[in-house]
Design a protein around this motif. Structure first.
Motif, short mmCIF file in Angstrom:
data_model
loop_
_atom_site.label_atom_id
_atom_site.label_comp_id
_atom_site.label_asym_id
_atom_site.label_seq_id
_atom_site.Cartn_x
_atom_site.Cartn_y
_atom_site.Cartn_z
N ARG A 16 0.82 -1.21 0.00
CA ARG A 16 0.00 0.00 0.00
C ARG A 16 0.85 1.26 0.00
O ARG A 16 0.43 2.31 0.45
CB ARG A 16 -0.92 0.01 1.23
CG ARG A 16 -2.00 -1.05 1.17
CD ARG A 16 -2.99 -0.88 2.31
NE ARG A 16 -3.59 0.45 2.37
CZ ARG A 16 -4.58 0.79 3.18
NH1 ARG A 16 -5.09 -0.11 4.00
NH2 ARG A 16 -5.07 2.01 3.19
N ASP A 17 2.05 1.19 -0.53
CA ASP A 17 2.95 2.34 -0.65
C ASP A 17 3.22 2.97 0.72
O ASP A 17 2.99 4.15 0.96
CB ASP A 17 2.39 3.40 -1.61
CG ASP A 17 2.36 2.89 -3.04
OD1 ASP A 17 3.22 2.05 -3.38
OD2 ASP A 17 1.50 3.34 -3.80
N PRO B 225 6.49 6.05 1.02
CA PRO B 225 6.38 7.52 0.99
C PRO B 225 5.96 8.13 2.33
O PRO B 225 6.48 9.18 2.72
CB PRO B 225 5.33 7.77 -0.09
CG PRO B 225 5.38 6.57 -0.96
CD PRO B 225 5.68 5.43 -0.04
#
Length: 300
Positions: free
Chosen positions: A90-91, A94
């Motif tokens: 789910r990223d 970042p």
């Protein structure tokens, strides 16, 4: 004929003082050992009680969703890494990078700004320094919700909304009062005689700062930096109010697992474990400096 009476029974002779002393010496270590054992047992019990939620969060991250929500709780299960793989899918990177940039940047800025301010309020006190100290700490008494609207308008007008730079500045303002008070307490423990001897030897102000003061308060600076880093890392209100997609931090990412469909407890536990890992590692590696900094000046 006179009747001879038997002699009266002799009173018990008092016990020698050295015998009483030996008996007290024998009893004292036993009582001391029992007291220490009791204190140690209470300390371990308190530690287990406070650490158990963290341990349960870590264990729940290796469960399936059905196992994490059972009542009574499931203690025996087959560990799986599915939840951690879902988090990375789910990223998560970042959000982690934004938290690192905002926390590390604000911590460095806090130390750079707080050190000269603390010096002016301790070793070279300015006029009305008590009022300045009270002003610093009074800024922490204002609730964040009272300033979020003007802060949001200013950030929107200058183009810093949803930006890591804005979070760094906000976190700096949030942690600066605490850092000033902490570093000032460490600077007050610097012996004045050492500074006077250095000045007699011809040391300039820069040499005095670099070679005498900073090495002596280095543990205190490390402790202050770690505390400010933890406060910035855990901050949620400003992060959720001033960011949306580009600069969202890890605490904002964690709220994504609380939806209208329900609470994904196992996945939330895995995400919280990954979010807490950088702070735990930082505290583990800096524990020597942290203990020395927090106890600086406690024993003279």
């Amino acid at each position: 004929m006179t009747k001879v009476l038997p002699p009266p029974p002799e009173a018990h002779a008092p016990e020698p003082a050295h015998a009483v002393g030996r008996r007290r010496v024998r009893r004292a270590p036993l009582r001391a050992r029992l007291g220490k054992a009791g204190v140690a047992a209470l300390a371990w019990a308190a530690a287990i009680v406070f650490f158990f939620p963290v341990l349960w969060m870590f264990v729940s991250g290796f469960k399936q969703e059905a196992q994490a929500s059972t009542d009574p709780p499931t203690f025996l299960f087959r560990p799986t890494l599915d939840q951690f793989e879902a988090i990375l899918g789910r990223d998560f990177a970042p959000f982690l990078l934004n938290s690192l940039m905002a926390s590390v940047g604000s911590t460095l800025l806090v130390i750079v700004l707080a050190t000269p301010a603390a010096y002016a309020l301790s070793l070279a006190p300015i006029r009305r320094w008590k009022d300045s100290l009270f002003f610093f700490i009074s800024t922490r008494m204002m609730p964040p919700v009272a300033i979020i609207l003007p802060l949001y308008i200013i950030a929107n007008n200058v183009g810093l909304l949803d930006n890591v730079t804005l979070l760094s500045l906000v976190y700096t303002a949030m942690n600066l009062p605490i850092a000033v008070w902490m570093i000032r307490s460490f600077l007050l423990e610097v012996p004045r005689e050492t500074l006077e001897a250095a000045r007699v030897d011809g040391a300039t102000f820069g040499v005095e700062i670099r070679r005498i003061i900073l090495p002596m308060i280095a543990p205190g600076l490390a402790a202050t930096a770690l505390i400010c880093f933890i406060f910035a890392w855990n901050e949620f209100f400003f992060a959720v109010s001033l960011t949306s997609t580009r600069a969202a931090t890890v605490p904002v990412f964690l709220t994504g697992f609380i939806t209208s469909e329900g609470l994904f407890l196992a996945r939330l536990s895995a995400a919280a474990t990954m979010a807490a890992l950088p702070v735990i590692l930082a505290g583990w590696f800096a524990q020597k400096w942290l203990v020395r900094g927090l106890t600086l000046g406690a024993v003279k």
